[in-house]
Design a protein around this motif. Sequence first.
Motif, mmCIF file in Angstrom:
data_model
loop_
_atom_site.group_PDB
_atom_site.id
_atom_site.type_symbol
_atom_site.label_atom_id
_atom_site.label_comp_id
_atom_site.label_asym_id
_atom_site.label_seq_id
_atom_site.Cartn_x
_atom_site.Cartn_y
_atom_site.Cartn_z
ATOM 1 N N ASP A 1 0.850 -1.117 -0.141
ATOM 2 C CA ASP A 1 -0.038 -0.042 -0.151
ATOM 3 C C ASP A 1 0.747 1.207 -0.010
ATOM 4 O OD1 ASP A 1 -1.765 2.148 0.512
ATOM 5 O OD2 ASP A 1 -2.820 1.160 2.000
ATOM 6 N N THR A 2 1.048 1.882 -1.263
ATOM 7 C CA THR A 2 1.853 3.239 -1.258
ATOM 8 C C THR A 2 1.219 4.326 -0.485
ATOM 9 O OG1 THR A 2 0.801 3.829 -3.264
ATOM 10 C CG2 THR A 2 2.666 2.329 -3.468
ATOM 11 N N ARG A 3 0.006 4.257 -0.251
ATOM 12 C CA ARG A 3 -0.383 5.420 0.673
ATOM 13 C C ARG A 3 -0.076 5.310 2.237
ATOM 14 N NH1 ARG A 3 -3.674 8.610 -2.102
ATOM 15 N NH2 ARG A 3 -4.451 7.988 -4.127
ATOM 16 N N ARG A 4 0.409 4.081 2.644
ATOM 17 C CA ARG A 4 0.650 3.790 3.959
ATOM 18 C C ARG A 4 1.905 3.165 4.385
ATOM 19 N NH1 ARG A 4 -4.857 2.618 3.003
ATOM 20 N NH2 ARG A 4 -6.368 3.828 4.352
ATOM 21 N N GLU A 5 2.668 2.685 3.265
ATOM 22 C CA GLU A 5 3.992 2.070 3.681
ATOM 23 C C GLU A 5 4.846 2.846 2.983
ATOM 24 O OE1 GLU A 5 2.533 -2.361 4.301
ATOM 25 O OE2 GLU A 5 3.068 -1.841 2.431
ATOM 26 N N ARG A 6 6.233 2.621 3.441
ATOM 27 C CA ARG A 6 7.462 2.981 2.809
ATOM 28 C C ARG A 6 8.395 1.882 2.790
ATOM 29 N NH1 ARG A 6 4.837 6.540 1.183
ATOM 30 N NH2 ARG A 6 4.700 9.098 1.857
ATOM 31 N N VAL A 7 9.371 1.862 1.823
ATOM 32 C CA VAL A 7 10.547 0.957 1.983
ATOM 33 C C VAL A 7 11.791 1.568 1.968
ATOM 34 C CG1 VAL A 7 10.508 0.928 -0.807
ATOM 35 C CG2 VAL A 7 11.537 -1.203 0.771
ATOM 36 N N VAL A 8 12.651 0.983 2.591
ATOM 37 C CA VAL A 8 13.969 1.879 2.820
ATOM 38 C C VAL A 8 14.885 1.178 1.845
ATOM 39 C CG1 VAL A 8 15.806 2.459 4.365
ATOM 40 C CG2 VAL A 8 13.654 2.556 5.234
ATOM 41 N N SER B 1 7.426 6.213 -2.707
ATOM 42 C CA SER B 1 7.384 5.264 -1.450
ATOM 43 C C SER B 1 8.765 4.731 -0.966
ATOM 44 C CB SER B 1 6.346 3.924 -1.641
ATOM 45 O OG SER B 1 6.953 3.380 -2.631
ATOM 46 N N VAL B 2 9.728 5.076 -1.643
ATOM 47 C CA VAL B 2 11.086 4.660 -1.243
ATOM 48 C C VAL B 2 11.916 5.807 -0.548
ATOM 49 C CG1 VAL B 2 13.370 4.061 -2.457
ATOM 50 C CG2 VAL B 2 11.032 3.418 -3.323
ATOM 51 N N ILE B 3 12.448 5.450 0.746
ATOM 52 C CA ILE B 3 13.221 6.246 1.338
ATOM 53 C C ILE B 3 14.855 5.882 1.054
ATOM 54 C CG2 ILE B 3 14.117 7.089 3.595
ATOM 55 C CD1 ILE B 3 11.198 6.379 4.617
ATOM 56 N N TRP B 4 15.799 6.654 0.355
ATOM 57 C CA TRP B 4 16.917 6.438 0.013
ATOM 58 C C TRP B 4 17.795 6.660 1.261
ATOM 59 C CZ3 TRP B 4 19.398 4.315 -4.442
ATOM 60 C CH2 TRP B 4 18.493 3.896 -5.566
ATOM 61 N N ILE B 5 18.688 5.995 1.585
ATOM 62 C CA ILE B 5 19.747 6.330 2.668
ATOM 63 C C ILE B 5 21.099 5.916 2.242
ATOM 64 C CG2 ILE B 5 20.206 6.385 5.045
ATOM 65 C CD1 ILE B 5 17.522 5.238 5.891
ATOM 66 N N SER B 6 21.972 6.970 2.410
ATOM 67 C CA SER B 6 23.554 6.585 2.032
ATOM 68 C C SER B 6 23.960 6.681 3.382
ATOM 69 C CB SER B 6 24.009 7.331 1.199
ATOM 70 O OG SER B 6 23.049 7.336 -0.229
ATOM 71 N N PRO B 7 24.200 5.661 4.074
ATOM 72 C CA PRO B 7 24.765 5.853 5.438
ATOM 73 C C PRO B 7 26.476 6.061 5.523
ATOM 74 C CG PRO B 7 23.337 4.006 5.452
ATOM 75 C CD PRO B 7 23.534 4.363 4.089
ATOM 76 N N ILE B 8 26.971 5.529 4.492
ATOM 77 C CA ILE B 8 28.754 5.647 4.575
ATOM 78 C C ILE B 8 28.891 6.542 3.508
ATOM 79 C CG2 ILE B 8 28.819 3.220 5.167
ATOM 80 C CD1 ILE B 8 29.480 2.483 2.258
ATOM 81 N N ALA B 9 27.947 7.711 3.351
ATOM 82 C CA ALA B 9 28.277 8.567 2.289
ATOM 83 C C ALA B 9 29.572 9.423 2.617
ATOM 84 C CB ALA B 9 27.117 9.647 2.120
#
Length: 307
Positions: free
Chosen positions: A162-169, A193-201
């Motif tokens: 459900d793109t209105r209620r969920e996010r994928v990392v 719906s995508v949260i992009w994270i670059s932890p070692i940037a």
Amino acid sequence: MAEHTLFGAVDPLRPGLDAPTPIQDVARLAASGRRERVLRLRHQAEQIFSDALATHLGRHRVAAVCVLFSGGSDSTSLAHLFRHRATHAIHCNTTIGIEATREFVRATCLEWDLPLLEEIAPKPFRQLVVERGFPGPPMHPKMYSRLKERGLRQARRKLVADTRRERVVFLAGRRRQESRRRARVPLHERDGSVIWISPIANWTVLDLNTYRQLAGDVPVNPVSQLLHMSGECLCGSFAKPGELEQIRAWYPDTDAEIDSIAAEVTAAGHRPPHNRWGHGSGRRSRAAGPLCSDCQLRLFDLDEEAS
């Protein structure tokens, strides 16, 4: 957050979030200093993850936390760092890569008990180049879109009900010191719906080496050792001089596959240089892709997703 200073210069032992520490400053540290720095970078990576969720999640649920695992040194270190937090790994099978890298990714995920989504490009590389000829730099955005971006879309559709209620990392091993185009890669951002994270940037190559030494159990892809790249995508758009010769020397089966494709491309009527893999003709495109080593493209064009 600016980096702390020591005697008017950036203190490598107190890395900030704005920019990576110059690698020469990291190189000057003693072994104990490098270890201390990496411990702080590990804490910073967790902070970046937490900040990203606080910024972009809102009232939505996290459907999955996925590490994007190419099999290269950076993505392997990132996968190791977040293997206990990740719910899945995603590997884009571009249909033109070295099989040993795919086997490495599969074996590593199995060892870590990390579910793997190996997403295969809907239209294989062979078909693409028989239709269009081998790509040079101007065609790289198209190659990225067809061979990687669509695979990521497939994975996102599997994970987000459900793109209105969920996010994928999506955890990506992008580093700002890799190239000019990555110098400004954000620590985190949301696209649909995508949260992009670059932890070692902001990690340097030396930091990654120290992390692997400290951990002691980070697996090494033999392809990366031999070719100094993961080999998971050999579209050839940005092939370096001598790259095909290296592939031929270490992975003759992959070289034979490229030769077979080249014969089909020629038979389809494509003329030089477009019937030759890695020809390098044409101006470099400014648009590329967030998962490629010399790229920085928009993320997805997900018109169907809710904001």
